[in-house]
Design an enzyme around this catalytic site. Structure first.
Site, PDB file in Angstrom:
ATOM      1  N   GLU A 303       0.896  -1.173   0.000  1.00 21.74           N
ATOM      2  CA  GLU A 303       0.000   0.000   0.000  1.00 21.74           C
ATOM      3  C   GLU A 303       0.928   1.216   0.000  1.00 21.74           C
ATOM      4  O   GLU A 303       1.592   1.487   0.989  1.00 21.74           O
ATOM      5  CB  GLU A 303      -0.890  -0.064   1.241  1.00 21.74           C
ATOM      6  CG  GLU A 303      -2.140   0.755   1.099  1.00 21.74           C
ATOM      7  CD  GLU A 303      -1.939   2.142   1.644  1.00 21.74           C
ATOM      8  OE1 GLU A 303      -1.553   3.024   0.840  1.00 21.74           O
ATOM      9  OE2 GLU A 303      -2.154   2.335   2.852  1.00 21.74           O
ATOM     10  N   GLU A 434       4.432  13.348  -4.359  1.00 16.82           N
ATOM     11  CA  GLU A 434       3.687  13.248  -3.103  1.00 16.82           C
ATOM     12  C   GLU A 434       4.370  14.153  -2.076  1.00 16.82           C
ATOM     13  O   GLU A 434       5.476  13.870  -1.624  1.00 16.82           O
ATOM     14  CB  GLU A 434       3.719  11.795  -2.634  1.00 16.82           C
ATOM     15  CG  GLU A 434       2.880  11.540  -1.421  1.00 16.82           C
ATOM     16  CD  GLU A 434       2.801  10.063  -1.055  1.00 16.82           C
ATOM     17  OE1 GLU A 434       3.852   9.408  -0.965  1.00 16.82           O
ATOM     18  OE2 GLU A 434       1.677   9.573  -0.840  1.00 16.82           O
TER      19      GLU A 434
END
Ligand code: NAI
Ligand code: MG
Length: 536
Positions: A303, A434
Site C-alpha cells: 500500500e 507526493e
C-alpha cells in the site's frame, strides 16, 4: 441539497465516526491569531503528556526483551524534536529471533490449532482492553506522532477497536468450498493460513495501520512479525501487551522496533517468512518486491504513495466543496497516502473556489496536539518538515501563486502553516510528487474528458474525490478514474468492511474488508475418489 450544511451531508457517510478519518467541519476554537491562520500559543510551551512509557523493548515470543546487540535509538516528540524515550533497536539478529518464535508458534503452538471461536474471543477481549485503555493509548500515539489527541481518541483508536472486532467476526467464518468437479470425485478446498507473516508499517497512522495488518493475519490463524516505523514505535508495543493480556499465546505476534535497512530489509529477505505486507513509500515498496523475489518468492501486498485528484465539478456547492477538499488534503497534517493532493476545479467556479479554500485554511487551528480544539499538529520529523518546505519553495519558483501560508509555524518543532497554491500546472513538481504535508495545490480544468485524462496522468492510482450533484457525472467519473477508491461527495470514509489499495504504482492487493483475507490464506484443493480405488 445544495443548501444543506456539509456536516449533515457528510453524516450520511458517517464521517465523524470510527469508519472515517475525521470531521471536515472547521473548529470554532480560536486563540491567538498569527498571520492569516489560527494558531495556539502552546506551540512554544508544549503541554505535558499525562502518560508514562512502560514498554520500550522488543516483544519477542510473548516477552519484552532487549535487542541482541543491546542497542537503542531515540523516539522523538515532533512538537519539539526532543527525545521521548530510548527504544530497543532491533536488527537482523532480532528479526531471526522473532521469526523463529513466530514459526514455532505456527508449527507447534496452540494458535492455529485452537477453535476459530477461541481465536475470535481473544481478539474481542483485545478490542475491549484497547477501549478500556483509550486515554493511555491515545496519549502515547499523540506524543510519538504529533497527531491531534482529539483525532486519535475520537477517530483512530475507535477505528482500531472496530477493525479488531470486524476481524474477530471473520475468524470463525473462514471456510472452503465443495466443488462440482468430475462426478467421480469429491473435491473440497481448504482455506489455510499462509504461515509467518512479516508486516511493516509507517508512522502516519501507526495504530490504524497496525489494525489493518494484524486483524486479517490473526483472523486467518497466521503468526506475525511486525516492524513498526522508527518514528513511532510506542503505541504498537503498548497495545500488543494488551493483546497478550487478552490471552494471545506466546510468539503469535512479535513486535520489532527498528530502522528500514537494518530491521525491515532482513524481514523481507528472510527465508522463513511466508508473506510480507507493507505500507509506505513507493521506492521502499519496489525494494521489498525485489527482496521477496530474490529470497523465497514470498507473496507481497503493498500500500504505497498517491497523488490523488479531488475533482470539483461546475455544478458543485462551492462552500461544501471547499470544505471537503480542505479536509481531504489537510487532515492528519497532510500526511495521508490518499490525501486529495491535486484539487482540480472547473474553470467556471475556480476563482470562487480558491477564495473559499483560502478561508478554510485561514481558519485551520494549528497548535500543540494535546490542546483541545487543535486540528493540525506538527509534521512527523525534521526530514519530512524540510522536504515539505522544499516543495513549497519549488512551488514558488515554478510560478504557482502562493495564496496563503508557505512557512514554518512558530519557532519550535515541525509545525508548518496551512499552505495553498493556485494557478498550478500539471508539469510542476508540486502537482506531480507526493508532498505529504499541509500544501494544497489547486488546478483548473475545462471539461470532464480533460479532467479524466489529467487525473489519470500520474504514476499513482490510489484514490480520488468527486464533488458533484449530477449522478451521471458521478457515475462517469467513478468508472473512468484508474484508482482503488473513489469517494463521491465524501472523503476518507474508512469503514473496516471497505477495501483499500492502489492501482498502478500505488501498490498491489487490497487491505480491509473481505478482500484482505485472501492475502493471508493459502487455498488447498483436496481430491477424493467416490469409488475406491478410483481407477476401477
Ligand atoms: P519508508 O517507505 O521508507 O518507510 C515506511 C516503513 O518502511 C518504515 O517502517 C521503514 O522503517 C520501512 N523501511 C524503510 N526502508 C526499508 C527497507 N529497505 N526494507 C524494509 N523496510 C523498510 O517511508 P519514509 O521514509 O518514512 O517516508 C518517505 C515518503 O514515503 C513520505 O514522504 C511519503 O511520501 C511516503 N510515505 C507513504 C506512506 C503511506 O501511507 N503510503 C506512509 C509513510 C510514508
Ligand atoms: Mg516519535
Amino acid at each position: 441539497m445544495a443548501s444543506r450544511k456539509l456536516s449533515s451531508l457528510l453524516s450520511l457517510s458517517s464521517c465523524f465516526s470510527s469508519s472515517s478519518f475525521g470531521n471536515p467541519s472547521s473548529s470554532s476554537h480560536v486563540s491567538v491569531c498569527i498571520s492569516r491562520f489560527t494558531t495556539f500559543a502552546s506551540i512554544e510551551k508544549p503541554i505535558n503528556p499525562s502518560v508514562k512509557i512502560e514498554h520500550n523493548q522488543l516483544l519477542i515470543d510473548g516477552k519484552f526483551v532487549d535487542a541482541a546487540s543491546g542497542k537503542t535509538f531515540p523516539t522523538l516528540d515532533p512538537r519539539t524534536g526532543n527525545v521521548i524515550a530510548q527504544v530497543a533497536e532491533g536488527d537482523a539478529e532480532d528479526i531471526n529471533r522473532a521469526v523463529s518464535a513466530a514459526r514455532k508458534a505456527f508449527d507447534e503452538g496452540p494458535w492455529p490449532r485452537m477453535t476459530p471461536y477461541e481465536r475470535s474471543c481473544i481478539l474481542l477481549r483485545f478490542a475491549d482492553l484497547v477501549e478500556k485503555n483509550m486515554d493511555k493509548v491515545s496519549a502515547l500515539e499523540t506524543w510519538d506522532s504529533g497527531k491531534p489527541y482529539d483525532q486519535v481518541a475520537n477517530v483512530e483508536v475507535p477505528m482500531l477497536v472496530r477493525l479488531i472486532r470486524y476481524y474477530a467476526g471473520w475468524a470463525d467464518k473462514i471456510h472452503g468450498l465443495t466443488l462440482p468437479a468430475d462426478g467421480s470425485y469429491h473435491v473440497q478446498t481448504l482455506h489455510e493460513p499462509v504461515g509467518v507473516a512479516g508486516q511493516i508499517i509507517p508512522w502516519n497512522f501507526p495504530l490504524v495501520m497496525y489494525g489493518w495488518k494484524i486483524g486479517p493475519a490473526l483472523a486467518c490463524a497466521n503468526t506475525v512479525v511486525l516492524k513498526t516505523a522508527e518514528q513511532t514505535p510506542l503505541s504498537a508495543l503498548y497495545v500488543t501487551s494488551l493483546l497478550y493480556e487478552a490471552g494471545l499465546p506466546p510468539g503469535v505476534l512479535n513486535v520489532v522496533s527498528g530502522f528500514g535497512a537494518s530491521a525491515g530489509a532482513p524481514l523481507c529477505s528472510h527465508m522463513d517468512v511466508d508473506k510480507i505486507a507493507f505500507t509506505g513509500s513507493t521506492e521502499t515498496g519496489q525494494r521489498i518486491l525485489e527482496m521477496a523475489a530474490k529470497s523465497n518468492l514470498k507473496s507481497v501486498t503493498l500500500e504505497l504513495g498517491g497523488k490523488s485528484p479531488f475533482i470539483v465539478c461546475e455544478d458543485a456547492d462551492i462552500d461544501q466543496a471547499a470544505e471537503l477538499a480542505h479536509f481531504a488534503l489537510f487532515f492528519n497534517q497532510g500526511q495521508c497516502c490518499c490525501a486529495g493532493s491535486r484539487t482540480l476545479v472547473h474553470e467556471r467556479v475556480y476563482d470562487e473556489f480558491v477564495e473559499k479554500a483560502k478561508a478554510c485554511a485561514s481558519k485551520r487551528v494549528v497548535g500543540d496536539p494535546f490542546q483541545k480544539g487543535v486540528q493540525q499538529g506538527p509534521q512527523i520529523d525534521e526530514k519530512q518538515f524540510q522536504k515539505i518546505l522544499k516543495y513549497i519553495r519549488s512551488g514558488v519558483e515554478s510560478g504557482a501563486t502562493l495564496e496563503i501560508g508557505g512557512d514554518r509555524c512558530g519557532s519550535k518543532g515541525y509545525y508548518i502553516q496551512p499552505t495553498i497554491f493556485s494557478n498550478v500546472k500539471d508539469n510542476m513538481l508540486i502537482a506531480q510528487d507526493e508532498i505529504f504535508g499541509p500544501v494544497q495545490t489547486i488546478l483548473k480544468y475545462k471539461d470532464l474528458d480533460e479532467v479524466v485524462r489529467r487525473a489519470n496522468a500520474t504514476q499513482y492510482g490510489l484514490a480520488a474525490g468527486v464533488f458533484t450533484q449530477n449522478l451521471a457525472t458521478a457515475n462517469f467519473l467513478s468508472r473512468a478514474l484508474r484508482v482503488g477508491s473513489v469517494w463521491i461527495n465524501c472523503y476518507d470514509v474508512f469503514d473496516a468492511a471497505i477495501p483499500f489499495g492502489g492501482y498502478k504504482m500505488s501498490g498491489q492487493g487490497r487491505e480491509k474488508g473481505i478482500y484482505s483475507l485472501s492475502n493471508y490464506l493459502q487455498i488447498k484443493a483436496v481430491v477424493t475418489p467416490l469409488k475406491n480405488p478410483a481407477w476401477l
